[in-house]
Design an enzyme around this catalytic site. Sequence first.
Site, PDB file in Angstrom:
ATOM      1  N   HIS A  99       0.832  -1.160  -0.033  1.00 54.50           N
ATOM      2  CA  HIS A  99      -0.054   0.076   0.041  1.00 54.50           C
ATOM      3  C   HIS A  99       1.081   1.290  -0.113  1.00 54.50           C
ATOM      4  O   HIS A  99       1.992   1.229  -0.104  1.00 54.50           O
ATOM      5  CB  HIS A  99      -1.018  -0.054   1.213  1.00 54.50           C
ATOM      6  CG  HIS A  99      -1.685  -1.324   1.272  1.00 54.50           C
ATOM      7  ND1 HIS A  99      -2.668  -1.734   0.582  1.00 54.50           N
ATOM      8  CD2 HIS A  99      -1.554  -2.294   2.051  1.00 54.50           C
ATOM      9  CE1 HIS A  99      -3.263  -2.954   0.825  1.00 54.50           C
ATOM     10  NE2 HIS A  99      -2.340  -3.188   1.946  1.00 54.50           N
ATOM     11  N   GLU A 133      -2.151   0.531   7.981  1.00 53.89           N
ATOM     12  CA  GLU A 133      -1.581  -0.794   7.568  1.00 53.89           C
ATOM     13  C   GLU A 133      -0.230  -0.231   6.771  1.00 53.89           C
ATOM     14  O   GLU A 133       0.787  -0.823   7.097  1.00 53.89           O
ATOM     15  CB  GLU A 133      -2.200  -1.563   6.874  1.00 53.89           C
ATOM     16  CG  GLU A 133      -1.470  -2.835   6.698  1.00 53.89           C
ATOM     17  CD  GLU A 133      -1.981  -3.524   5.218  1.00 53.89           C
ATOM     18  OE1 GLU A 133      -2.998  -3.364   5.123  1.00 53.89           O
ATOM     19  OE2 GLU A 133      -1.110  -4.515   4.630  1.00 53.89           O
ATOM     20  N   GLU A 263       1.449 -11.763   5.757  1.00 53.87           N
ATOM     21  CA  GLU A 263       0.738 -10.964   6.823  1.00 53.87           C
ATOM     22  C   GLU A 263       1.104 -11.275   8.228  1.00 53.87           C
ATOM     23  O   GLU A 263       1.093 -12.466   8.957  1.00 53.87           O
ATOM     24  CB  GLU A 263      -0.782 -11.783   6.682  1.00 53.87           C
ATOM     25  CG  GLU A 263      -1.183 -11.480   5.157  1.00 53.87           C
ATOM     26  CD  GLU A 263      -2.096 -10.096   5.066  1.00 53.87           C
ATOM     27  OE1 GLU A 263      -1.823  -9.090   6.098  1.00 53.87           O
ATOM     28  OE2 GLU A 263      -2.586  -9.926   3.771  1.00 53.87           O
TER      29      GLU A 263
HETATM   30 ZN    ZN Z   1      -2.306  -5.306   3.103  1.00 50.93          ZN
END
Ligand code: ZN
Length: 299
Positions: A99, A133, A263
Site C-alpha cells: 500500500h 497498515e 501477513e
Molecule cells: Zn495489505
Amino acid sequence: MDVNTLSRRSGLSLVIATVAMLVAGCTIGDVGEAVRDDAEMRASASASASQGRDAPSPTRGTSGERGTSTSAAPSAPESAPAPVDGDLTGRTIYLDPGHAAVMPANNPQVTDGRGGTKPCQVSGTTANDGWPEHTFNWLMAMEIKDQLEALGATVQLSREDDSGVADCIDLRAEKENSSAADVVVSLHADGAGEGNRGFHVITVADPLPGNDAEGSAELAANIRDGFLAGGFTPSNYLGVDGIDHRSDLTGLNLSTKPKVLVEFGNMRDSTDIALLASEDGRTGMAQAVVRGIIATIGQ
Ligand code: ZN
C-alpha cells in the site's frame, strides 16, 4: 462488508461473521484487493497520519510495549531472540511494503495477472484506532532492511517513503521482476475480527507459467519456519500451519521470482496489534523473515 459490525450483532451473527471472514480473509487489507470495506475508505482519510517509527496511539502506549492480554495463547515470544546469524553477502532482497500513504488520483484499473483487472492501489486496513497498515508495513520494511544489510545483503524497496503515492501493484511486480533480486517479500498486516490472530505467509495458488512456484514455496516454508523458531504463533483463521495460497493477488500472479506475501498479524485483534505496534515485536518479526531468507539464499 464490515466484519466487525457483523460480529457485534446477536444471534446468527457469529456464524455470519465467521463465514464472512473466511470469505474475505485477509483481503480487507490486501494488495490488489478491490475496495469493498468501509475500513478501506476510513484508511484513506487517515492515511497521512502516523509516519513515525513508533505507533502513536494512546491505546497502545507510547513505548509500544507488547500487549497485556493473557486470555489466549500468545502470538509472540516473551522476549526478542538474539540477533540472527548468517551471511547474505552478494545477495539482493526486494522488499515491498504494501500500500501507500496517498492513493493515486484516479486509481486506474490494472491487470490482475489472470485476465481481469484490479485497482492500481488499495489503501490497506487500519487498527481500530486508525493506525494505518501502510505505516506498519513501512516500519517492518525498515527493520528488515537494516537486519539484512547488517548481514551483507543489498536491499531494494518498492517505495521510497511512507508519505506519498507509490507505484501501482502491477508496476511494482514488473520492477521486482526486472531487478537483480534473488527473492521478493511483500509486507502486510490483516484486518479481521477480534480473536483472529497470528501470522501467515501467502504464496501463489494455481501457479502461472511465469511464476517461480517452487522457489516461492520454499521461501514461504522457510519464512514460516523462521516465525516458528522465534516462538510466533501461526494464524488461527487463515491458511494451514502458517501458509496460505491465493490466486487473486496481482503481485503474486505477475511475479517471476521466488516471492511471498507476509501477513504479520491482524491489526483489529487486541493481542496482535500490541505486537505489531511494538518496536520489540517488529524486531522479532523481522528476524523471523530474515531467518527464512537466510535459509533460502544464505551463503
Ligand atoms: Zn495489505
